[in-house]
Design an enzyme around this catalytic site. Structure first.
Site, PDB file in Angstrom:
ATOM      1  N   GLY A 227       0.822  -1.215   0.000  1.00 11.51           N
ATOM      2  CA  GLY A 227       0.000   0.000   0.000  1.00 11.51           C
ATOM      3  C   GLY A 227       0.848   1.254   0.000  1.00 11.51           C
TER       4      GLY A 227
ATOM      5  N   GLU B  52      11.132   2.766   5.940  1.00  3.95           N
ATOM      6  CA  GLU B  52      10.868   1.332   6.156  1.00  3.95           C
ATOM      7  C   GLU B  52      11.953   0.790   7.075  1.00  3.95           C
ATOM      8  OE1 GLU B  52       8.440  -1.089   5.213  1.00  3.95           O
ATOM      9  OE2 GLU B  52       9.709  -2.087   6.688  1.00  3.95           O
TER      10      GLU B  52
ATOM     11  N   THR C  54       4.976  -7.212   3.966  1.00  9.06           N
ATOM     12  CA  THR C  54       4.617  -8.589   4.324  1.00  9.06           C
ATOM     13  C   THR C  54       4.444  -9.457   3.084  1.00  9.06           C
ATOM     14  OG1 THR C  54       3.508  -7.814   6.311  1.00  9.06           O
ATOM     15  CG2 THR C  54       2.898 -10.005   5.527  1.00  9.06           C
ATOM     16  N   CYS C  55       3.712  -8.957   2.100  1.00  8.51           N
ATOM     17  CA  CYS C  55       3.378  -9.783   0.935  1.00  8.51           C
ATOM     18  C   CYS C  55       4.631 -10.312   0.255  1.00  8.51           C
ATOM     19  CB  CYS C  55       2.542  -8.953  -0.049  1.00  8.51           C
ATOM     20  SG  CYS C  55       2.267  -9.816  -1.593  1.00  8.51           S
TER      21      CYS C  55
ATOM     22  N   CYS D 212       2.553 -13.493   1.058  1.00  4.48           N
ATOM     23  CA  CYS D 212       1.968 -14.099  -0.148  1.00  4.48           C
ATOM     24  C   CYS D 212       2.989 -14.736  -1.088  1.00  4.48           C
ATOM     25  CB  CYS D 212       1.200 -13.055  -0.958  1.00  4.48           C
ATOM     26  SG  CYS D 212       0.361 -11.821   0.014  1.00  4.48           S
TER      27      CYS D 212
ATOM     28  N   LYS E  41       5.084 -17.676   0.397  1.00  2.62           N
ATOM     29  CA  LYS E  41       4.095 -18.720   0.708  1.00  2.62           C
ATOM     30  C   LYS E  41       3.669 -19.463  -0.556  1.00  2.62           C
ATOM     31  CE  LYS E  41       0.220 -17.863  -0.014  1.00  2.62           C
ATOM     32  NZ  LYS E  41      -0.679 -17.051   0.769  1.00  2.62           N
TER      33      LYS E  41
ATOM     34  N   TYR F 135      11.466  -3.429  -6.101  1.00  2.96           N
ATOM     35  CA  TYR F 135      10.737  -2.416  -5.316  1.00  2.96           C
ATOM     36  C   TYR F 135      11.615  -1.190  -5.058  1.00  2.96           C
ATOM     37  CZ  TYR F 135       6.244  -4.511  -4.210  1.00  2.96           C
ATOM     38  OH  TYR F 135       4.960  -4.964  -4.295  1.00  2.96           O
TER      39      TYR F 135
ATOM     40  N   TYR G  10      -6.604 -18.425   7.489  1.00  2.10           N
ATOM     41  CA  TYR G  10      -5.859 -18.471   6.217  1.00  2.10           C
ATOM     42  C   TYR G  10      -4.478 -19.093   6.414  1.00  2.10           C
ATOM     43  CZ  TYR G  10      -8.676 -14.942   3.594  1.00  2.10           C
ATOM     44  OH  TYR G  10      -9.641 -14.259   2.912  1.00  2.10           O
TER      45      TYR G  10
ATOM     46  N   GLU H 269      -3.094 -22.725   5.138  1.00  2.00           N
ATOM     47  CA  GLU H 269      -2.113 -22.737   4.046  1.00  2.00           C
ATOM     48  C   GLU H 269      -0.842 -23.476   4.457  1.00  2.00           C
ATOM     49  OE1 GLU H 269      -3.267 -18.807   1.437  1.00  2.00           O
ATOM     50  OE2 GLU H 269      -1.712 -18.577   2.937  1.00  2.00           O
TER      51      GLU H 269
ATOM     52  N   ASP I 224      -3.344  -3.136   5.947  1.00  2.00           N
ATOM     53  CA  ASP I 224      -3.694  -3.939   7.126  1.00  2.00           C
ATOM     54  C   ASP I 224      -3.730  -3.129   8.420  1.00  2.00           C
ATOM     55  OD1 ASP I 224      -3.628  -5.972   5.288  1.00  2.00           O
ATOM     56  OD2 ASP I 224      -2.160  -7.206   6.344  1.00  2.00           O
TER      57      ASP I 224
ATOM     58  N   THR J  13      -3.366  -7.974   0.098  1.00  2.00           N
ATOM     59  CA  THR J  13      -2.449  -7.114  -0.658  1.00  2.00           C
ATOM     60  C   THR J  13      -3.142  -6.276  -1.737  1.00  2.00           C
ATOM     61  OG1 THR J  13      -0.605  -8.560  -0.238  1.00  2.00           O
ATOM     62  CG2 THR J  13      -0.422  -7.174  -2.195  1.00  2.00           C
TER      63      THR J  13
ATOM     64  N   ALA K 192      -8.337 -15.788  -2.286  1.00  2.00           N
ATOM     65  CA  ALA K 192      -8.017 -17.216  -2.395  1.00  2.00           C
ATOM     66  C   ALA K 192      -7.274 -17.627  -1.145  1.00  2.00           C
ATOM     67  CB  ALA K 192      -7.162 -17.476  -3.620  1.00  2.00           C
TER      68      ALA K 192
ATOM     69  N   HIS L 269     -14.559 -26.267 -22.883  1.00  2.00           N
ATOM     70  CA  HIS L 269     -14.569 -27.704 -22.603  1.00  2.00           C
ATOM     71  C   HIS L 269     -13.258 -28.342 -23.043  1.00  2.00           C
ATOM     72  CE1 HIS L 269     -16.486 -31.488 -21.722  1.00  2.00           C
ATOM     73  NE2 HIS L 269     -16.058 -31.962 -22.877  1.00  2.00           N
TER      74      HIS L 269
ATOM     75  N   GLU M  96     -15.999 -24.611 -16.500  1.00  2.30           N
ATOM     76  CA  GLU M  96     -17.242 -24.595 -17.278  1.00  2.30           C
ATOM     77  C   GLU M  96     -18.449 -24.965 -16.404  1.00  2.30           C
ATOM     78  OE1 GLU M  96     -17.714 -27.634 -20.376  1.00  2.30           O
ATOM     79  OE2 GLU M  96     -16.137 -28.806 -19.428  1.00  2.30           O
TER      80      GLU M  96
HETATM   81  P1  NDP Z   1      -7.125 -15.353  10.662  1.00  2.00           P
HETATM   82  O1  NDP Z   1      -7.827 -14.255  11.346  1.00  2.00           O
HETATM   83  O2  NDP Z   1      -7.518 -15.761   9.302  1.00  2.00           O
HETATM   84  O3  NDP Z   1      -7.158 -16.651  11.578  1.00  2.00           O
HETATM   85  C1  NDP Z   1      -6.749 -16.629  12.900  1.00  2.00           C
HETATM   86  C2  NDP Z   1      -7.079 -17.962  13.505  1.00  2.00           C
HETATM   87  O4  NDP Z   1      -6.562 -18.031  14.825  1.00  2.00           O
HETATM   88  C3  NDP Z   1      -8.574 -18.211  13.601  1.00  2.00           C
HETATM   89  O5  NDP Z   1      -8.819 -19.556  13.295  1.00  2.00           O
HETATM   90  C4  NDP Z   1      -8.863 -17.905  15.066  1.00  2.00           C
HETATM   91  O6  NDP Z   1      -9.944 -18.624  15.586  1.00  2.00           O
HETATM   92  C5  NDP Z   1      -7.604 -18.393  15.730  1.00  2.00           C
HETATM   93  N1  NDP Z   1      -7.351 -17.732  17.009  1.00  2.00           N
HETATM   94  C6  NDP Z   1      -7.409 -16.412  17.289  1.00  2.00           C
HETATM   95  N2  NDP Z   1      -7.112 -16.196  18.584  1.00  2.00           N
HETATM   96  C7  NDP Z   1      -6.850 -17.405  19.134  1.00  2.00           C
HETATM   97  C8  NDP Z   1      -6.506 -17.837  20.431  1.00  2.00           C
HETATM   98  N3  NDP Z   1      -6.341 -16.967  21.431  1.00  2.00           N
HETATM   99  N4  NDP Z   1      -6.344 -19.162  20.633  1.00  2.00           N
HETATM  100  C9  NDP Z   1      -6.509 -20.036  19.630  1.00  2.00           C
HETATM  101  N5  NDP Z   1      -6.832 -19.694  18.374  1.00  2.00           N
HETATM  102  C10 NDP Z   1      -7.008 -18.383  18.128  1.00  2.00           C
HETATM  103  O7  NDP Z   1      -5.593 -14.921  10.722  1.00  2.00           O
HETATM  104  P2  NDP Z   1      -4.323 -15.441   9.971  1.00  2.00           P
HETATM  105  O8  NDP Z   1      -3.222 -15.190  10.936  1.00  2.00           O
HETATM  106  O9  NDP Z   1      -4.498 -16.814   9.444  1.00  2.00           O
HETATM  107  O10 NDP Z   1      -4.229 -14.439   8.757  1.00  2.00           O
HETATM  108  C11 NDP Z   1      -4.327 -13.033   8.975  1.00  2.00           C
HETATM  109  C12 NDP Z   1      -4.918 -12.345   7.787  1.00  2.00           C
HETATM  110  O11 NDP Z   1      -3.957 -12.305   6.758  1.00  2.00           O
HETATM  111  C13 NDP Z   1      -6.116 -13.057   7.179  1.00  2.00           C
HETATM  112  O12 NDP Z   1      -7.306 -12.721   7.802  1.00  2.00           O
HETATM  113  C14 NDP Z   1      -6.070 -12.579   5.756  1.00  2.00           C
HETATM  114  O13 NDP Z   1      -6.783 -11.387   5.676  1.00  2.00           O
HETATM  115  C15 NDP Z   1      -4.597 -12.363   5.511  1.00  2.00           C
HETATM  116  N6  NDP Z   1      -4.042 -13.475   4.722  1.00  2.00           N
HETATM  117  C16 NDP Z   1      -4.485 -13.688   3.459  1.00  2.00           C
HETATM  118  C17 NDP Z   1      -3.995 -14.719   2.706  1.00  2.00           C
HETATM  119  C18 NDP Z   1      -4.516 -14.938   1.325  1.00  2.00           C
HETATM  120  O14 NDP Z   1      -5.135 -14.048   0.785  1.00  2.00           O
HETATM  121  N7  NDP Z   1      -4.317 -16.116   0.751  1.00  2.00           N
HETATM  122  C19 NDP Z   1      -2.972 -15.617   3.223  1.00  2.00           C
HETATM  123  C20 NDP Z   1      -2.588 -15.334   4.571  1.00  2.00           C
HETATM  124  C21 NDP Z   1      -3.104 -14.301   5.279  1.00  2.00           C
HETATM  125  P3  NDP Z   1     -11.477 -18.125  15.401  1.00  2.00           P
HETATM  126  O15 NDP Z   1     -11.848 -18.443  13.997  1.00  2.00           O
HETATM  127  O16 NDP Z   1     -12.222 -18.954  16.393  1.00  2.00           O
HETATM  128  O17 NDP Z   1     -11.484 -16.679  15.712  1.00  2.00           O
END
Ligand code: NDP
Length: 469
Positions: free
Chosen positions: A33, A52, A59-60, A65, A68, A116, A194, A198, A320, A328, A358, A453, A458
């Site tokens: 951003g 920075e 992060t990305c 991303c 990963k 960058y 997420y 992943e 974020d 991102t 995704a 096809h 499809e």
């Molecule tokens: P998320 O918010 O997706 O998931 C966090 C997980 O941790 C949830 O399952 C949550 O449970 C659990 N949790 C939270 N607090 C506790 C706790 N105290 N004890 C146990 N479990 C807990 O966060 P991520 O870290 O996975 O990713 C952060 C963000 O980064 C995502 O929301 C996304 O926006 C972005 N991201 C996007 C990706 C992509 O586009 N492919 C890839 C990676 C990250 P509960 O569900 O019960 O709250």
């Protein structure tokens, strides 16, 4: 030294003249951003600087991303080798070098980091490779120096958050997962979001025995329920042990050098590594927001309006750190819209509707629009179309992996308001369909689109019978 803060002279609404500050725009944080906003503002003629404290790219690029997805590609090869047999290939013995993967990934990240850096210098954006801290609403401390700016943009992203438990020192986050010295034999991954899903797929694909511990009733809370159950089933089939309704209470190093992970039902999991993916928090540490009078919401996110303006009219925030939609492309969109609005005389509010995303699990998930549950509360009566099938590739590979596709249609308008795919290439498929949902297209318009096809995609234009509605 603090430069003199004289007032800016506006030529006319939306245009700007060079201010008497050091810069017209100072950006804190050179991730997706921040860099986008800096470059676009500079292209409009603004004098721009950015700081920075880590590596430019954010992060990305550096720890998210991009590495990963490279890991995810690496992990897929194990299945590709197996699948080849059904197509007549005899693949010789294979082996995997974690060290080689890390080296090659680091090399690619270095390359992107340099790109960058070049983008910034080509755009005449001055880079300060240090932490930036607001000392007041127009000045940023950069080590010993303080610079002034007419406008300030905060784009500091997020940071992993982990619950404090006894033995937390043995637990690492996704940041460290990209640099593990060795590939562990066994691993516990905590969380159901997420990142947890992943990395469970990545490490499982690389041959690690993975146990994923999640406190809720099903992984990926907030996603469509059919997506959640389909993915959980596929992950389990691939050998990931998903432990639901459990919390980790303690981690201890055992006599053999392994780790004992205690759960709240008194189960003890023996493992070699524990990764926590329990969410990320806005990165507002030591930013001096109070000195500048910038308000944050509960949880630390900087509060902004649709133009990314904070409560201080000349301070902005994107990405974020605002905890709107933490992706991102969204940070890029917000950064670009900010620069257009403030420096390009093109007021551009950000619209967060129908953002596709995704999850690079194995298999992938991709989705745009509403889950069935959310759609029901927003759009009244729905028609649901769902299909589950074995993708053509797996007819000969013999792999037991299903693809699930689902369309959610508002009955009153025939508009497709949710589209979900679990399966091979889901992300590549859904990117194009996102245009259709963003444009408000109807199921009838899907139906009169010709399929390609034979593809999995499809199916999204050939589902004719509602399973519900
Ligand atoms: P998320 O918010 O997706 O998931 C966090 C997980 O941790 C949830 O399952 C949550 O449970 C659990 N949790 C939270 N607090 C506790 C706790 N105290 N004890 C146990 N479990 C807990 O966060 P991520 O870290 O996975 O990713 C952060 C963000 O980064 C995502 O929301 C996304 O926006 C972005 N991201 C996007 C990706 C992509 O586009 N492919 C890839 C990676 C990250 P509960 O569900 O019960 O709250």
């Amino acid at each position: 030294m603090i430069s003199n803060a004289l007032s800016v002279i506006y030529i006319s609404e939306g245009e700007f003249s060079v201010s008497d500050y050091d810069y017209d725009l100072f950006v804190i944080g050179a991730g997706s951003g921040g860099v986008r906003a800096a470059r676009i503002a500079a292209a409009y003629g603004a004098r721009v600087a950015i700081c920075e404290e880590s590596r430019v790219g954010g992060t990305c690029v550096i720890r998210g991303c991009v590495p990963k997805k490279l890991f995810s590609y690496a992990a897929h090869f194990a299945e590709e080798f197996e699948d080849a047999a059904g197509y007549g290939w005899k693949v010789g013995p294979s082996s995997f070098s974690w060290k080689r993967l890390i080296e090659n990934k680091d090399h690619e990240i270095d390359r992107l980091n340099k790109i960058y850096l070049r983008l910034l210098s080509d755009a005449n954006v001055k880079l300060y490779p240090v932490h930036g801290k607001l000392v007041d609403s127009h000045h940023v401390q950069l080590g010993e120096d303080i610079v002034g700016a007419e406008k300030i943009l905060i784009a500091t992203g997020g940071w992993p958050w982990m619950p404090e438990i006894p033995g937390s020192e043995h637990v690492f986050s996704s940041n460290e997962a990209f640099h593990l010295q060795e590939l562990p034999r066994r691993m516990v991954i905590v969380g159901g979001g997420y990142i947890a899903c992943e990395f469970a797929g990545i490490f499982n694909g690389l041959g690690v025995e993975v146990v994923q511990v999640y406190r809720g009733e099903q992984i990926l809370r907030g996603f469509d329920d059919d997506v959640r159950t389909s993915l959980a089933r596929e992950m389990s089939t691939k050998g990931i042990q998903i432990c639901l309704h459990r919390n980790v209470t303690k981690v201890t190093r055992d006599a053999d050098g392994g780790l004992d992970v205690e759960l709240d039902d008194a189960t003890v999991l023996r493992t070699d590594a524990v990764m926590s993916a329990t969410g990320r928090v806005p990165n507002v540490r030591k930013l001096g927001l109070e000195a500048a009078g910038v308000h944050v919401q509960a949880g630390g996110a900087i509060a902004v309006n649709e133009y990314s303006v904070t409560n201080v009219p000349h301070i902005f925030a994107v990405g974020d750190v605002t905890n709107r939609v933490n992706l991102t492309p969204v940070a890029l969109m917000e950064g670009h819209a900010f620069a257009d609005t403030e420096f390009g005389d093109k007021p551009s509010p950000v619209n967060h509707d129908f953002i596709p995303s995704a999850v690079f699990t194995h298999p992938q998930i991709a989705t745009v629009g509403y889950s069935e549950k959310d759609a029901a509360s927003h759009f009244g009566r729905l028609e649901i179309f769902r299909s589950e099938f074995t993708p053509l590739k797996h007819t000969l590979s013999g792999r037991e992996e299903k693809t699930m596709m689902k369309l959610i249609v508002q009955a009153a308008t025939d508009k497709v308001v949710g589209l979900h795919v679990v399966g091979m290439d889901a992300a590549e498929i859904v990117q194009g369909f996102a245009i259709a949902l963003k444009s408000g297209l109807t199921k009838q318009q899907f139906d009169c689109t010709t399929g390609i096809h034979p593809t999995a995609a499809e199916e999204l234009v050939t589902m004719r019978t509602a399973v519900q509605g």
